[in-house]
Design a protein around this motif. Sequence first.
Motif, PDB file in Angstrom:
ATOM      1  N   LYS A   1     -19.553 -17.970 -14.133  1.00 19.62           N
ATOM      2  CA  LYS A   1     -19.628 -16.975 -15.210  1.00 19.62           C
ATOM      3  C   LYS A   1     -18.791 -15.755 -14.858  1.00 19.62           C
ATOM      4  O   LYS A   1     -18.008 -15.263 -15.668  1.00 19.62           O
ATOM      5  CB  LYS A   1     -21.083 -16.571 -15.436  1.00 19.62           C
ATOM      6  CG  LYS A   1     -21.252 -15.363 -16.341  1.00 19.62           C
ATOM      7  CD  LYS A   1     -22.693 -14.896 -16.364  1.00 19.62           C
ATOM      8  CE  LYS A   1     -22.777 -13.486 -16.924  1.00 19.62           C
ATOM      9  NZ  LYS A   1     -24.124 -12.981 -17.008  1.00 19.62           N
ATOM     10  N   ARG A   2     -18.955 -15.252 -13.620  1.00 20.50           N
ATOM     11  CA  ARG A   2     -18.246 -14.040 -13.225  1.00 20.50           C
ATOM     12  C   ARG A   2     -16.750 -14.281 -13.050  1.00 20.50           C
ATOM     13  O   ARG A   2     -15.945 -13.376 -13.206  1.00 20.50           O
ATOM     14  CB  ARG A   2     -18.853 -13.480 -11.936  1.00 20.50           C
ATOM     15  CG  ARG A   2     -20.183 -12.806 -12.170  1.00 20.50           C
ATOM     16  CD  ARG A   2     -20.939 -12.576 -10.877  1.00 20.50           C
ATOM     17  NE  ARG A   2     -22.151 -11.801 -11.112  1.00 20.50           N
ATOM     18  CZ  ARG A   2     -23.245 -12.279 -11.660  1.00 20.50           C
ATOM     19  NH1 ARG A   2     -23.284 -13.544 -12.013  1.00 20.50           N
ATOM     20  NH2 ARG A   2     -24.296 -11.496 -11.857  1.00 20.50           N
ATOM     21  N   TYR A   3     -16.382 -15.504 -12.735  1.00 21.52           N
ATOM     22  CA  TYR A   3     -14.969 -15.812 -12.522  1.00 21.52           C
ATOM     23  C   TYR A   3     -14.250 -16.135 -13.827  1.00 21.52           C
ATOM     24  O   TYR A   3     -13.100 -15.765 -14.033  1.00 21.52           O
ATOM     25  CB  TYR A   3     -14.845 -16.988 -11.551  1.00 21.52           C
ATOM     26  CG  TYR A   3     -13.432 -17.355 -11.178  1.00 21.52           C
ATOM     27  CD1 TYR A   3     -12.892 -18.592 -11.525  1.00 21.52           C
ATOM     28  CD2 TYR A   3     -12.632 -16.466 -10.465  1.00 21.52           C
ATOM     29  CE1 TYR A   3     -11.599 -18.929 -11.179  1.00 21.52           C
ATOM     30  CE2 TYR A   3     -11.332 -16.801 -10.123  1.00 21.52           C
ATOM     31  CZ  TYR A   3     -10.816 -18.039 -10.476  1.00 21.52           C
ATOM     32  OH  TYR A   3      -9.534 -18.372 -10.127  1.00 21.52           O
TER      33      TYR A   3
ATOM     34  N   ARG B   1     -12.427 -23.922  -6.777  1.00 19.08           N
ATOM     35  CA  ARG B   1     -11.935 -22.721  -6.097  1.00 19.08           C
ATOM     36  C   ARG B   1     -13.052 -21.993  -5.358  1.00 19.08           C
ATOM     37  O   ARG B   1     -12.876 -20.876  -4.917  1.00 19.08           O
ATOM     38  CB  ARG B   1     -11.289 -21.777  -7.110  1.00 19.08           C
ATOM     39  CG  ARG B   1      -9.944 -22.280  -7.553  1.00 19.08           C
ATOM     40  CD  ARG B   1      -9.197 -21.268  -8.369  1.00 19.08           C
ATOM     41  NE  ARG B   1      -7.947 -21.863  -8.868  1.00 19.08           N
ATOM     42  CZ  ARG B   1      -7.256 -21.399  -9.882  1.00 19.08           C
ATOM     43  NH1 ARG B   1      -7.674 -20.330 -10.515  1.00 19.08           N
ATOM     44  NH2 ARG B   1      -6.152 -21.988 -10.256  1.00 19.08           N
ATOM     45  N   GLY B   2     -14.205 -22.626  -5.269  1.00 14.71           N
ATOM     46  CA  GLY B   2     -15.294 -22.046  -4.473  1.00 14.71           C
ATOM     47  C   GLY B   2     -16.349 -21.329  -5.284  1.00 14.71           C
ATOM     48  O   GLY B   2     -17.276 -20.756  -4.732  1.00 14.71           O
ATOM     49  N   PHE B   3     -16.236 -21.355  -6.617  1.00 13.19           N
ATOM     50  CA  PHE B   3     -17.259 -20.726  -7.459  1.00 13.19           C
ATOM     51  C   PHE B   3     -18.217 -21.837  -7.860  1.00 13.19           C
ATOM     52  O   PHE B   3     -18.056 -22.482  -8.886  1.00 13.19           O
ATOM     53  CB  PHE B   3     -16.594 -20.031  -8.650  1.00 13.19           C
ATOM     54  CG  PHE B   3     -15.627 -18.968  -8.214  1.00 13.19           C
ATOM     55  CD1 PHE B   3     -14.283 -19.245  -8.069  1.00 13.19           C
ATOM     56  CD2 PHE B   3     -16.092 -17.696  -7.885  1.00 13.19           C
ATOM     57  CE1 PHE B   3     -13.396 -18.279  -7.621  1.00 13.19           C
ATOM     58  CE2 PHE B   3     -15.210 -16.724  -7.429  1.00 13.19           C
ATOM     59  CZ  PHE B   3     -13.866 -17.020  -7.303  1.00 13.19           C
TER      60      PHE B   3
ATOM     61  N   GLU C   1     -23.710 -18.873 -12.005  1.00 16.36           N
ATOM     62  CA  GLU C   1     -23.572 -17.413 -11.984  1.00 16.36           C
ATOM     63  C   GLU C   1     -22.188 -17.010 -11.480  1.00 16.36           C
ATOM     64  O   GLU C   1     -21.574 -16.080 -11.983  1.00 16.36           O
ATOM     65  CB  GLU C   1     -24.652 -16.772 -11.096  1.00 16.36           C
ATOM     66  CG  GLU C   1     -26.047 -16.795 -11.686  1.00 16.36           C
ATOM     67  CD  GLU C   1     -26.303 -15.699 -12.718  1.00 16.36           C
ATOM     68  OE1 GLU C   1     -25.379 -14.957 -13.092  1.00 16.36           O
ATOM     69  OE2 GLU C   1     -27.456 -15.589 -13.181  1.00 16.36           O
ATOM     70  N   LYS C   2     -21.662 -17.739 -10.485  1.00 10.53           N
ATOM     71  CA  LYS C   2     -20.334 -17.415  -9.960  1.00 10.53           C
ATOM     72  C   LYS C   2     -19.259 -17.825 -10.964  1.00 10.53           C
ATOM     73  O   LYS C   2     -18.293 -17.091 -11.180  1.00 10.53           O
ATOM     74  CB  LYS C   2     -20.089 -18.121  -8.620  1.00 10.53           C
ATOM     75  CG  LYS C   2     -20.866 -17.523  -7.456  1.00 10.53           C
ATOM     76  CD  LYS C   2     -20.243 -17.916  -6.111  1.00 10.53           C
ATOM     77  CE  LYS C   2     -20.871 -17.161  -4.964  1.00 10.53           C
ATOM     78  NZ  LYS C   2     -22.168 -17.720  -4.547  1.00 10.53           N
TER      79      LYS C   2
END
Lengths: 526, 385
Positions: free
Chosen positions: A471-473, A462-464, A468-469
């Motif tokens: 983790k945030r998603y 999905r583009g993460f 780090e991305k």
Amino acid sequence: MRCLNPGGPLSKYCENGFLPTMASMKLKRPRAPFFNEPWCPWIRVHGERIGYLYDNEYIAPKPQFSSELMTKIKHAFSKAGFYHDIYIRKPWNFLWKVIVKQSGMPPLNVNTEQRIPVTIEKIATDLLIIGNEPSAIIVANEAASRRSLSSLLIIDKKPNTSNQNTDNMAKLDSEVYVLENTNYLGRFEDGYLAVNRNKRVTYIIEAKTILFSTGTRETFPIFENNDLPGIISSDLAEELVEYGCIKGKETITLLARGGKWKRTAEKLIKINPETRIFYFGKMPKDVQIEVTNINIGSEVIAKGYPKVNNIIIADKSAKHTVPTDIVVIAMHRQPNIEPLLQHGLEPAYSESLESITVNTLPGGKTGIEGVYALGEVTGTSENDLLEEAMIASDIIINKKIPNESEKYRLEEIQKNKGLVAFKEKIIENKPPFMLTTSIKGMKFVCTCEDLTLEDIVISYERGFTTLEKIKRYSALGTGSCQGRLCQYNVAILLSYLKRVPLGSLGLIRQRPPLQPLEMKYLDQAL
Amino acid sequence: MKCKHAIIGAGISGLSVAANLAKLIGNGEGICVFEKNYIGSGCSTRNAGRYRVHFGAEENLKFAIESAKYLQKLKDENKFNTLLAKTGYLWLIFGEEDYKLMKKHNEIFKKYGVPLIEISPEDTYKKYPFLKERRELIASFLGPQNGSFHHDAVVYGFWKAGMKLGVKYFEYAEVTKIMVDNFEVKAIEVNHSTTVDAENVILSAGVHIKTFSDMLGLNIPIEPVRKEIMVTEPYAFAIEPFIIDTISHTYFSQTLKGEIIGSTSTGKEKRGIVELQNTIYWLVEFSKRMRAALKGSENVRIMRVWSGFYEMTPDRSHIVGKSEDWPYGIYVIGGFSGHGFMLGPFAGKLLASYIHTGKIDELIAPYSPDRFKTNKLINETFIIG
């Protein structure tokens, strides 16, 4: 962390047969410790009040976990990013209250606890040594014998030795200033923090030079139902055997591969000769122990609920269904690099360990002034450990300038680590801890947040596309272990599945305290 | 390379400007966001994820009320859940002076339709049994209009919305120069090497706005103050409102996942663009203050500490717009003085409108950077932390 005394909390817990200590957050799956460490999420015990298996009080666990069917249903509806799905997003204004109530987390205990006295002690030293590897012991002994500088060694447990040769060398001299049963909590702007829970002392340390030799731990394996209570690391298994917590009456199955499996196997066989051993991959020569050889590319499935009672191991030639009480994993080692990452070292990939470690230079140098790293944690081969530590301690402590032969040896030792640049390394071979051929199912990658391998792949697609991305998603790495069980696996798995360099994925920033710390160890006068 | 609108900083303000501008234009062509690190790596993903409507200065109060409405609509506008919940704020008031002041503010809140609910000490402890009882508590004030959201989700919502419209995002792209000629922005330089032609440059780089201000002599009065914050292991959700323990300058609450998140002001915070590190001093102070405020905090385990900045301005209110003294094409959005995430999205929307139409909304007009020379300050006293 000495909690394994007979009659202590962890041993009592094992006597009751590895029952769940907690329910997981999202799916309310039953969970029990894979490691005996204060950062292991399931070391928390959900009973009448929340306790910890390293506390001196034993609290009977009463976690409220869901039925297996219920966890599967919840899992189907709560893949990574599920709250963005339109049927969750639209009614969110009231739905959040319903979702929040589903959490498996225990309630905060608001009964006022009796305040126990804790001391904060300040120590200043020239050389601070963190770790319990033979390398750490050797450097500590050398520093103590020379009185040119002050030194302090912090050990959380007994030294870990696998090699007969290193046993004698790793005996601590009586002269060494050592803090045992003390956990290193990280570097702060105004000092290093450490805690000894048994003695109820918090340490604030000032040091000019720091050396890390923190060893390795078992890698959390990826297979169907890998989160079930009764599936434990080789590290935990060895401690339980040593302290008589596993009596030998239990049925034990060992999944083995790589470096340290023999030591674990021998310890298990000693207390239970019926221990069933499955060795994955090419069998090493001169193995006297009876094992079943399994091909790489096999499928492992754990069965049982709420604790494991069967393990199925299948490769192209055979399918083994083994009834078992305990599954011990001795397959792959992950260097304990969290203190080094937190100190600012960059990651690197070690071909010899097939693991993520930190970037080092020959002789324990790190490129950061006053910071050194030695031993298995940096990828040093077992045969090189002693020599590396001996030469390096001379350089670090006595400021000796290495001669040509020593320089040559250090370069060779460095070469044997097989370090390659994190930025460029793409994982070509199937990761040794990946014991499955499919992405779907209850194959947990992050047990703290109930994330499966599928969740991670979904997030990436999905583009993460960095950790780090992700983790945030998805909340990867935001639990008690702060990424220890998951982040290195995720980086390696995604590099392998998506054919991208580890550097493009990165790691998650390590922040102090390096393991969760009770506020009572801090609320004293400084 | 050419970007008509170059937005510097992929924090919540910059991302909001980008997405909203793309929406107004109809597509994201010519809109580029340049981020020195990775999207949301600054203070946008370091805050406690709370929003409130209650502010001391009337301009801020009006702004925050509209801002809250916008935050609540975001999940449907960006088609990305913000995980927003109206969990409320609870001010714990000790001392007669503070009590009188709170009542005075509440008269104005009532006027604007956002009254705080006054609760007696007895009822406070009944309703919030996790609070430690203290004799000095005079009253608590609940603001049910306030709440929480997931900062990462809001950031990604704007990112994805902008992406769908064709906005371009460049990570690890540090803007190292802004080229001005004939009192007009002509281009920017990225990573000391690439030149990008640009007409408008939007400074939304948080504390680094100061760097550009110094570079071009813009006189934007932002002073960064480093703040530390911590999160604990998760528990069942019980601490719903954001608790502001005014006597100890401490504030804490629970995330929807159950972690207790909180911070305190020690007065010893470092100022300037300093390294985002943590101190044992803060950790000890915080634990002491939590012991006085929260029952059972002794055995609560702190899982992680980190730090971020408050960008303080002389009047503690944000700076949005442009100055008549600046080269044509430079805009600023920053200086949110500790309430950036809750006001940033709406401020970004209004700035996007200003850039697109040339007309300045009356809600955003008072925040002009020129107010410091005309002394039309918006003195904000309701600062938390």
